[in-house]
Design an enzyme around this catalytic site. Sequence first.
Site, PDB file in Angstrom:
ATOM      1  CG  HIS A 126      -1.805   1.207   1.300  1.00  0.00           C
ATOM      2  ND1 HIS A 126      -2.023   1.894   2.460  1.00  0.00           N
ATOM      3  CD2 HIS A 126      -2.497   1.866   0.335  1.00  0.00           C
ATOM      4  CE1 HIS A 126      -2.826   2.926   2.210  1.00  0.00           C
ATOM      5  NE2 HIS A 126      -3.129   2.921   0.930  1.00  0.00           N
ATOM      6  CG  HIS A 145      -2.846   2.935   6.194  1.00  0.00           C
ATOM      7  ND1 HIS A 145      -1.718   2.982   5.401  1.00  0.00           N
ATOM      8  CD2 HIS A 145      -3.035   4.187   6.661  1.00  0.00           C
ATOM      9  CE1 HIS A 145      -1.254   4.226   5.376  1.00  0.00           C
ATOM     10  NE2 HIS A 145      -2.021   4.968   6.139  1.00  0.00           N
TER      11      HIS A 145
HETATM   12  S1  FES Z   1       1.059   1.107   4.366  1.00  0.00           S
HETATM   13 FE1  FES Z   1       0.320  -0.868   4.841  1.00  0.00          FE
HETATM   14  S2  FES Z   1      -1.804  -0.691   4.739  1.00  0.00           S
HETATM   15 FE2  FES Z   1      -1.094   1.296   4.261  1.00  0.00          FE
END
Ligand code: FES
Length: 196
Positions: A126, A145
Amino acid sequence: MRCRNLEAIGRRQFLKGSALAVAGGAVTAARVDGSLAAERTEAPRGEVPVPTSKEAHGPRAEHGAGRLVYPVKRLANLEDLAVNGPLEISYPDAAVPGVLLKLGTKVERGVGPDGDVVGFVTLCPHKGYPLAFDDEERVLSCPGHYSRFDVEKGGQQIWGHATQNLPQYRLRVDAEGEIFAEGVDELVYGRLSNVL
Ligand code: FES
């Protein structure tokens, strides 16, 4: 008299504007002609210029039959691993952190005599946060997140914001138990190519 002066000024400005428009048109035409000439030189009609692999991926990349060729790197020996004890490594280069895991049960794409050794990049797909291994849930989890990736199912994402599964290493174990990485199955976070 005043009207005639205004009329004359207007005529002069009109003629000046027309001359500029003609000159501008000539410049544009020259530029268009020049561009077309350049296009014809570099990319004949109907052909799209294709960069060579070294132009696209840098001098250290090599390609075979259109596929990226990864470096082969020794990561560890089977004796270095303990069940549920993550071993930090890096692959395909020093800037990409990863982990080797011995899970104790045969799993998808697991290698070694028990089919239970797997390896993953530990940058979250992500936004690149570092992932941590949760040995109870058997996931790599992200503190950013809260994405979670199932290490028993090839790094499949099971929760969170990421939009791709976790890059998993292609591993090979030789007769002496040496573990080698030979590729990665997904794009590493932040990269346009896994091999720079
Ligand atoms: S950086 Fe891992 S879920 Fe956003």
